[in-house]
Enzyme design. Structure first.
Site, mmCIF file in Angstrom:
data_model
loop_
_atom_site.group_PDB
_atom_site.id
_atom_site.type_symbol
_atom_site.label_atom_id
_atom_site.label_comp_id
_atom_site.label_asym_id
_atom_site.label_seq_id
_atom_site.Cartn_x
_atom_site.Cartn_y
_atom_site.Cartn_z
ATOM 1 N N ARG A 284 0.814 -1.233 0.000
ATOM 2 C CA ARG A 284 0.000 0.000 0.000
ATOM 3 C C ARG A 284 0.842 1.275 0.000
ATOM 4 O O ARG A 284 0.369 2.339 0.375
ATOM 5 C CB ARG A 284 -0.981 0.007 1.173
ATOM 6 C CG ARG A 284 -1.994 -1.130 1.117
ATOM 7 C CD ARG A 284 -3.051 -0.988 2.200
ATOM 8 N NE ARG A 284 -4.038 -2.062 2.085
ATOM 9 C CZ ARG A 284 -3.949 -3.237 2.722
ATOM 10 N NH1 ARG A 284 -2.889 -3.464 3.501
ATOM 11 N NH2 ARG A 284 -4.872 -4.148 2.579
ATOM 12 N N LYS B 146 1.932 11.339 -10.446
ATOM 13 C CA LYS B 146 1.056 10.490 -11.253
ATOM 14 C C LYS B 146 1.808 9.229 -11.652
ATOM 15 O O LYS B 146 2.920 9.297 -12.166
ATOM 16 C CB LYS B 146 0.607 11.222 -12.523
ATOM 17 C CG LYS B 146 -0.625 12.083 -12.349
ATOM 18 C CD LYS B 146 -1.117 12.542 -13.709
ATOM 19 C CE LYS B 146 -2.389 13.338 -13.602
ATOM 20 N NZ LYS B 146 -2.885 13.769 -14.925
ATOM 21 N N GLU C 197 6.468 18.972 -24.245
ATOM 22 C CA GLU C 197 5.983 19.185 -22.887
ATOM 23 C C GLU C 197 6.566 20.464 -22.279
ATOM 24 O O GLU C 197 5.919 21.124 -21.469
ATOM 25 C CB GLU C 197 6.327 17.986 -21.999
ATOM 26 C CG GLU C 197 5.436 16.776 -22.211
ATOM 27 C CD GLU C 197 4.032 16.961 -21.646
ATOM 28 O OE1 GLU C 197 3.803 17.898 -20.866
ATOM 29 O OE2 GLU C 197 3.157 16.149 -21.991
ATOM 30 N N LYS D 143 4.972 22.915 -13.166
ATOM 31 C CA LYS D 143 4.253 21.737 -12.679
ATOM 32 C C LYS D 143 4.209 21.708 -11.163
ATOM 33 O O LYS D 143 3.185 21.332 -10.568
ATOM 34 C CB LYS D 143 4.899 20.463 -13.225
ATOM 35 C CG LYS D 143 4.072 19.228 -12.935
ATOM 36 C CD LYS D 143 4.408 18.067 -13.825
ATOM 37 C CE LYS D 143 3.409 16.926 -13.637
ATOM 38 N NZ LYS D 143 3.682 15.764 -14.520
ATOM 39 N N GLU E 101 -5.824 16.195 -9.201
ATOM 40 C CA GLU E 101 -6.479 16.622 -10.448
ATOM 41 C C GLU E 101 -7.979 16.831 -10.278
ATOM 42 O O GLU E 101 -8.790 16.409 -11.103
ATOM 43 C CB GLU E 101 -6.210 15.601 -11.559
ATOM 44 C CG GLU E 101 -6.384 16.149 -12.954
ATOM 45 C CD GLU E 101 -5.918 15.185 -14.027
ATOM 46 O OE1 GLU E 101 -5.242 15.656 -14.951
ATOM 47 O OE2 GLU E 101 -6.219 13.984 -13.939
ATOM 48 N N ARG F 272 -5.155 21.142 -11.649
ATOM 49 C CA ARG F 272 -4.167 20.299 -12.312
ATOM 50 C C ARG F 272 -4.586 19.918 -13.725
ATOM 51 O O ARG F 272 -3.744 19.528 -14.548
ATOM 52 C CB ARG F 272 -3.906 19.037 -11.474
ATOM 53 C CG ARG F 272 -2.760 18.196 -12.038
ATOM 54 C CD ARG F 272 -2.275 17.142 -11.074
ATOM 55 N NE ARG F 272 -1.199 16.364 -11.667
ATOM 56 C CZ ARG F 272 -0.355 15.605 -10.989
ATOM 57 N NH1 ARG F 272 -0.461 15.517 -9.672
ATOM 58 N NH2 ARG F 272 0.590 14.931 -11.599
ATOM 59 N N ASN G 232 -2.993 19.115 -18.711
ATOM 60 C CA ASN G 232 -3.404 18.228 -19.801
ATOM 61 C C ASN G 232 -3.625 18.983 -21.113
ATOM 62 O O ASN G 232 -4.243 18.446 -22.042
ATOM 63 C CB ASN G 232 -4.695 17.494 -19.424
ATOM 64 C CG ASN G 232 -4.452 16.426 -18.381
ATOM 65 O OD1 ASN G 232 -3.504 15.657 -18.474
ATOM 66 N ND2 ASN G 232 -5.285 16.382 -17.367
ATOM 67 N N HIS H 9 -3.452 17.160 -24.397
ATOM 68 C CA HIS H 9 -3.395 15.726 -24.121
ATOM 69 C C HIS H 9 -4.657 14.970 -24.525
ATOM 70 O O HIS H 9 -4.589 13.771 -24.796
ATOM 71 C CB HIS H 9 -3.097 15.479 -22.638
ATOM 72 C CG HIS H 9 -1.664 15.690 -22.282
ATOM 73 N ND1 HIS H 9 -1.006 16.875 -22.523
ATOM 74 C CD2 HIS H 9 -0.742 14.861 -21.721
ATOM 75 C CE1 HIS H 9 0.245 16.765 -22.101
ATOM 76 N NE2 HIS H 9 0.427 15.558 -21.623
ATOM 77 N N HIS I 298 -3.522 12.026 -26.562
ATOM 78 C CA HIS I 298 -3.680 10.651 -26.092
ATOM 79 C C HIS I 298 -4.525 9.832 -27.062
ATOM 80 O O HIS I 298 -4.300 8.625 -27.226
ATOM 81 C CB HIS I 298 -4.327 10.635 -24.707
ATOM 82 C CG HIS I 298 -3.370 10.895 -23.595
ATOM 83 N ND1 HIS I 298 -3.775 11.133 -22.293
ATOM 84 C CD2 HIS I 298 -2.009 10.957 -23.558
ATOM 85 C CE1 HIS I 298 -2.716 11.319 -21.521
ATOM 86 N NE2 HIS I 298 -1.636 11.228 -22.266
ATOM 87 N N HIS J 136 5.080 10.259 -27.362
ATOM 88 C CA HIS J 136 4.091 11.016 -26.600
ATOM 89 C C HIS J 136 4.168 12.508 -26.937
ATOM 90 O O HIS J 136 3.144 13.154 -27.172
ATOM 91 C CB HIS J 136 4.322 10.802 -25.100
ATOM 92 C CG HIS J 136 3.478 11.664 -24.226
ATOM 93 N ND1 HIS J 136 2.131 11.452 -24.038
ATOM 94 C CD2 HIS J 136 3.789 12.760 -23.486
ATOM 95 C CE1 HIS J 136 1.648 12.369 -23.217
ATOM 96 N NE2 HIS J 136 2.637 13.175 -22.861
#
Length: 377
Positions: free
Chosen positions: A119, A141, A183, A244, A254, A258, A262, A265, A269, A281
């Protein structure tokens, strides 16, 4: 040269160090209670992983190496299960640590391995690509891909520290470096306009040989980085990480702010999904930012001059700004799986001017088709 340190003031604060020769610094950052260290790395980085092994042993800890497939091929449930198996057979406990050594896909995987073992155990990232340094390794992330989409399975798990050693970039193929710059300029479009100015002033040092499609090019004919570009990249990396850091410190999971990270994206994506992850990417995000700029312009939010600035910077770097004209249905289906979507409503991050990102919810289908037409070839 003095290292640049960006502090991420989140609930579990940590530093991102930008500099050169940082492997020893990463060992110094290992918690004193850690007895074992799992180094997750891709095959091309085996020599560096061996150097880390020796440094970990010299620190009095037990190193364990897990070699995983390169790039997106390593972000699968099967590879994740392999890493769990290694941890279990090696007797890792909650006081032990994972190190992610590689590009953004490796740090995504390593972070998820750490987030899920018992965990949650500690993770330190040593990203070796520009994309990993400015995006994947920072912000907590983590995740893997599934057949249904990218990063749909994951967790938020912040690292103990991140070390961005720019010396790794001197051997990175130029087209992969430029894909990472997508990016970087994203950070300029959404927050820090100085990033755009630095890139525009140094296109000759940073750009690829010419516009590329998004697929991986042959490594044999790609130029590597000029040493003169390293100080410029150090500043760009530190600035993008600072963008960031500011956002994730305010919104780790997010829920609101946040989402601006994106930018580009949603469409990007979708391209990656349709192309079965054969596009870089950053290349997909470059087209995605162009799509978002055209969409914002059609919605009356962004000037034509700012749209053209997108195109000039991205094409100047050698990044793609167009995509195939016969893929709309597949792209639309993929975008409906985007994490920002709510039910059947698509939601996009667009700009209301440079440095001012806003949400565009449920845009008219005609606007979406118009933006797609503007980036089609």
């Amino acid at each position: 040269m003095t290292d640049r340190i960006v502090h991420v003031a989140s609930a579990a604060p940590y530093d991102v160090t930008v500099g050169r020769g940082l492997l020893e610094r990463a060992i110094d950052a290992l918690p004193g209670a850690s007895a074992k260290v799992l180094v997750v790395h891709s095959a091309p980085l085996a020599p560096v992983a061996d150097r880390l092994r020796a440094l970990i042993e010299a620190s009095g800890r037990e190193p364990v190496l897990a070699e995983v497939p390169d790039a997106e091929q390593g972000k699968t449930a099967e590879v994740l299960a392999f890493c769990w198996q290694v941890l279990g057979k090696s007797g890792f406990t909650r006081s032990d640590v994972v190190v992610g050594l590689g590009g953004g896909a490796v740090t995504d995987l390593a972070g998820f391995v750490a987030a899920t073992w018992m965990r949650g155990i500690g993770v330190i990232h040593l990203p070796t690509t520009l994309l990993g340094m400015v995006d994947a390794a920072v912000g907590g992330k983590t995740g893997i891909n599934t057949a249904e989409g990218k990063n749909l399975v994951g967790a938020f798990h912040e690292p103990l520290a991140v070390f961005n050693d720019v010396q790794f970039l001197t051997t990175l193929p130029r087209h992969d470096l430029v894909a990472g710059l997508a990016e970087v300029v994203k950070g300029g479009f959404i927050r820090d306009g100085r990033i755009l100015e630095i890139v525009e002033d140094n296109l000759d040092l940073l750009s690829a040989a010419g516009p590329q499609d998004g697929a991986r090019a042959s490594m044999a004919d790609e130029r590597t980085l000029d040493d003169a570009a390293l100080p410029i990249l150090e500043e760009l990396i530190a600035r993008k990480v600072a963008v960031k850091a500011e956002v994730v410190a305010a919104d780790l999971k997010e829920s609101h702010l946040r989402e601006i990270l994106n930018y580009g994206h949603t469409f990007g994506h979708a391209i990656e999904h349709v192309e079965r992850y054969q596009w870089r990417h950053g290349s997909a995000v470059a087209v995605g930012m162009m799509f978002a700029a055209e969409l914002a312009h059609l919605a009356g939010r962004l000037s034509e001059a700012d749209v053209e600035r997108h195109r000039a910077i991205l094409t100047g770097l050698g990044l793609p700004t167009t995509y195939a004209s016969d893929k709309w249905d597949a792209l639309l289906a993929a975008m409906r799986l985007d994490k920002k979507s709510r039910g059947d409503m698509l939601r996009f991050v667009v700009l209301q001017g440079i440095g001012n990102p806003v949400r565009l919810e449920g845009p008219d289908p005609a606007l979406l088709l118009g933006a797609y037409g503007a980036v089609s070839r």
